[in-house]
Motif scaffolding. Structure first.
Motif, PDB file in Angstrom:
ATOM      1  N   LEU A  35       0.849  -1.196   0.000  1.00  0.00           N
ATOM      2  CA  LEU A  35       0.000   0.000   0.000  1.00  0.00           C
ATOM      3  C   LEU A  35       0.882   1.242   0.000  1.00  0.00           C
ATOM      4  O   LEU A  35       1.992   1.231   0.546  1.00  0.00           O
ATOM      5  CB  LEU A  35      -0.885   0.039   1.244  1.00  0.00           C
ATOM      6  N   LEU A  36       0.361   2.307  -0.607  1.00  0.00           N
ATOM      7  CA  LEU A  36       1.022   3.609  -0.569  1.00  0.00           C
ATOM      8  C   LEU A  36      -0.018   4.617  -0.093  1.00  0.00           C
ATOM      9  O   LEU A  36      -0.993   4.903  -0.809  1.00  0.00           O
ATOM     10  CB  LEU A  36       1.568   3.986  -1.946  1.00  0.00           C
ATOM     11  N   LEU A  37       0.161   5.122   1.137  1.00  0.00           N
ATOM     12  CA  LEU A  37      -0.776   6.081   1.713  1.00  0.00           C
ATOM     13  C   LEU A  37      -0.206   7.482   1.599  1.00  0.00           C
ATOM     14  O   LEU A  37       0.980   7.704   1.876  1.00  0.00           O
ATOM     15  CB  LEU A  37      -1.047   5.774   3.188  1.00  0.00           C
ATOM     16  N   THR A  38      -1.041   8.433   1.194  1.00  0.00           N
ATOM     17  CA  THR A  38      -0.654   9.847   1.185  1.00  0.00           C
ATOM     18  C   THR A  38      -1.418  10.528   2.314  1.00  0.00           C
ATOM     19  O   THR A  38      -2.658  10.461   2.382  1.00  0.00           O
ATOM     20  CB  THR A  38      -0.995  10.499  -0.164  1.00  0.00           C
ATOM     21  N   ILE A  39      -0.672  11.164   3.209  1.00  0.00           N
ATOM     22  CA  ILE A  39      -1.248  11.778   4.412  1.00  0.00           C
ATOM     23  C   ILE A  39      -1.006  13.287   4.362  1.00  0.00           C
ATOM     24  O   ILE A  39       0.119  13.735   4.108  1.00  0.00           O
ATOM     25  CB  ILE A  39      -0.611  11.210   5.696  1.00  0.00           C
ATOM     26  N   LYS A  40      -2.064  14.075   4.607  1.00  0.00           N
ATOM     27  CA  LYS A  40      -1.926  15.527   4.736  1.00  0.00           C
ATOM     28  C   LYS A  40      -1.934  15.887   6.219  1.00  0.00           C
ATOM     29  O   LYS A  40      -2.856  15.520   6.942  1.00  0.00           O
ATOM     30  CB  LYS A  40      -3.067  16.245   4.011  1.00  0.00           C
ATOM     31  N   ASN A  41      -0.888  16.623   6.649  1.00  0.00           N
ATOM     32  CA  ASN A  41      -0.763  16.954   8.073  1.00  0.00           C
ATOM     33  C   ASN A  41       0.020  18.251   8.226  1.00  0.00           C
ATOM     34  O   ASN A  41       1.131  18.389   7.681  1.00  0.00           O
ATOM     35  CB  ASN A  41      -0.042  15.825   8.815  1.00  0.00           C
ATOM     36  N   ASN A  42      -0.570  19.205   8.941  1.00  0.00           N
ATOM     37  CA  ASN A  42       0.088  20.488   9.229  1.00  0.00           C
ATOM     38  C   ASN A  42       0.595  21.177   7.962  1.00  0.00           C
ATOM     39  O   ASN A  42       1.715  21.708   7.918  1.00  0.00           O
ATOM     40  CB  ASN A  42       1.254  20.290  10.204  1.00  0.00           C
ATOM     41  N   GLY A  43      -0.247  21.162   6.934  1.00  0.00           N
ATOM     42  CA  GLY A  43       0.105  21.853   5.705  1.00  0.00           C
ATOM     43  C   GLY A  43       1.110  21.135   4.834  1.00  0.00           C
ATOM     44  O   GLY A  43       1.547  21.658   3.803  1.00  0.00           O
TER      45      GLY A  43
END
Length: 578
Positions: A35-43
């Motif tokens: 799996l390849l997860l893309t996470i958005k966090n603190n800009g």
């Protein structure tokens, strides 16, 4: 296994700092078990790779993206349905297990807040990525494991999730001194083995490091340690576990002869500093380590056909050479037959008809000699028979003298090609080797195909004193370096009596310091069949003393004026120029 519980603890800390509180922006499944997860966090936007590959289970932060299939697999679609846009609440590691749990909060179809667990198990061939509800019931997994496959645990939708405890090991983070003493010194085995077999999450590399920090021998039996030795081992163990508890990690890769040999999340002080490369991030370490390992593996795979051709030809020539040497030994009797013939011509007049032997004085040694005779032949006919045998063996000897030289030359050439395959690091390095095999007649050039463009270049190093050193990767490069690149006063190095690279030091007209001679000799040892040996004998001379014999095979030279030294093959302290 280097990917142990301590490495997982380091990764968990890194993921926690980067991803906790972030939202799952994209979910992709580029490989059946990845799996390849893309996470958005603190800009910021972060990617994390989760691989449950049986041969290479991994989890790390990465900047690289991967192409996904046109149609997403079912497991990927399920995750998108449940946790896309979900918030990562926590990232945890149960005990020191090779497991990381992602707790993710999201809204269900009714708009109610609920939580799910994405569990990544990094356990070699048993690796898996499992998706559970907050009650611990499996919703789905990237690999389905039925009771027919495993008698320990089923991993199927609707089953309860639990961690299989197949080994009776203690958690090193919670073990007391009494626990440590009872577990490590319960029997008699090497100290490092007692450590990694007694506690969860310790790799053999970390166990060796604990023994080193305790000032002891890792292979020493636990039964041989006195009270002071046991206390020292526990102190080293306790201090290292304290670093893990406080998150004080120091990731590093250890290199042996320029090749990544080991890595750990804690500094491996048992290796010389020159062999270690320290990292600020465990994710960067894992990407570099496995990229280098994959390159080496890929080159091995790409060169397998060439290796098979070379080994087959080498085996055939060695058998031919052994047969030729045996035939050469048989020709050693030729002079005996000549002497028999000469003595029969000299003294044969006295031989009675029907005699089976004749005793005569050998005027070469001044001793009596018994000559076997064919009783059906006269002395003169026996003499002619012996001269015929002598002449036949003489012709055989003369022919074999040339043939054995040619066969030995072919063996040396093939062994040098085999060495070139061993040191090839990139796919372009194989191009010249293949071309050499084509021109030597071992591979047939495909109809209409032209010579391919050569982009491979010799290795370039800089000595500790700042002098440029060049190393040929194959026989063509060896000839190029020695006879077209090097000038007369440059220095030339080669391992004595074994296949190896030509090494040239550009002297710039200076008198080279001893340390540069040693650096060049180490390179000659490393890029020869002797690499890894404690000491290798190296010949070195000025380039003007090296000659190419007429008709010599690629890479073959002769020299009659040289110096020699014994040196190790460790080049870890040398700087390579890309």
């Amino acid at each position: 296994m280097a990917f142990d519980g301590i490495t997982i603890a380091n990764i968990r800390k890194e993921l926690d700092e980067a991803l906790t509180g972030g939202r799952v922006y994209k979910i992709a499944q580029p490989e059946p078990d990845e799996l390849l997860l893309t996470i958005k966090n603190n800009g910021t936007q972060q990617r994390v790779t989760l691989s449950a590959s049986a041969s290479l289970p991994l989890i790390y932060l990465t900047d690289k993206n991967k192409t996904s299939p046109m149609t997403a697999p079912n497991f990927c679609m399920l995750l998108r349905k449940h946790i896309q846009n979900g918030k990562i609440i926590s990232i945890s590691q149960p005990g020191m297990e090779r497991i990381i749990n992602f707790e993710i909060e999201h809204l269900d179809e009714m708009g109610d807040v609920c939580r799910k667990l994405l569990i990544v198990e990094l356990m070699g061939k048993h690796s898996n990525i499992i998706f559970c509800n907050d009650s611990g019931i499996i919703i789905d997994s990237i690999k389905h494991i039925s009771g027919l496959v495993s008698s320990v645990r089923e991993v199927l939708p609707g089953k309860e999730y639990f961690i299989p405890h197949t080994q009776d090991k203690l958690n090193p983070l919670t073990a007391s001194e009494e626990d440590f003493m009872d577990r490590v010194f319960a029997g008699s085995m090497p100290c490092f083995k007692a450590l990694y077999s007694g506690f969860t999450g310790l790799s053999p590399a970390i166990a060796h490091e604990i023994c080193y920090r305790a000032g002891g021998d890792a292979d020493l039996s636990t039964a041989a340690l006195d009270e002071a030795g046991r206390k020292a081992l526990y102190r080293a163990f306790s201090e290292m576990m304290g670093d893990v508890r406080s998150g004080d990690f120091s990731p590093c890769i250890v290199y042996e002869n320029g090749v990544p040999a080991e890595y750990a999340a804690l500094r491996l002080t048992s290796y010389p500093e020159a062999q270690r490369k320290d990292y600020a991030s465990i994710s960067a370490l894992l990407e570099d380590y496995y990229a280098e390992k994959n390159t080496i593996t890929r080159i091995r795979q790409r060169s397998s056909d060439l290796r098979r051709i070379v080994s087959t030809a080498l085996e055939r020539n060695i058998k031919k050479y052994d047969l030729q040497l045996k035939q050469m030994r048989d020709t050693e009797k030729k002079d005996k037959y000549r002497i028999y013939g000469e003595l029969l011509n000299t003294y044969g007049y006295g031989v009675e008809p029907g005699a089976k032997s004749m005793t005569a004085l050998n005027y070469y040694t001044n001793e009596d000699i018994v000559i076997p005779l064919d009783p059906m032949l006269t002395a003169g006919e026996n003499a002619k028979k012996y001269f015929d045998k002598y002449n036949k063996l003489k012709r055989t000897f003369e022919a074999l003298s040339q043939l054995t030289l040619e066969t030995k030359s072919e063996i040396d050439h093939l062994e040098s090609v085999s060495n070139a395959l061993d040191i090839a690091q990139k796919e372009e390095d194989l191009v010249q080797i293949k071309e050499e095999l084509i021109e030597s007649g071992y591979i047939r050039r495909k109809g209409g195909s032209k010579k391919v463009k050569v982009t491979s270049r010799p290795f370039h190093y800089v000595s500790s004193d700042g002098y440029d050193i060049y190393v040929g990767k194959n026989n063509y490069q060896n000839d190029e370096l020695t006879f077209r690149f090097a000038s007369g006063n440059d220095w030339w190095f080669h391992a004595k009596g074994m296949p190896g690279s030509h090494v040239v030091v550009k002297s710039r007209g200076d008198e080279l310091p001893d340390s540069t001679f040693e650096d060049a000799a180490r390179l000659a040892a490393h890029y020869s069949r002797g690499r890894g040996q404690e000491k290798v004998e190296i010949d070195y001379t000025e380039k003007k003393n090296v000659k190419k014999p007429g008709g010599g095979k690629p890479g073959f030279v002769v020299y009659y004026t040289n110096y020699s030294m014994m040196i190790d093959s460790d080049i870890s302290a040398l700087k390579q120029i890309e």
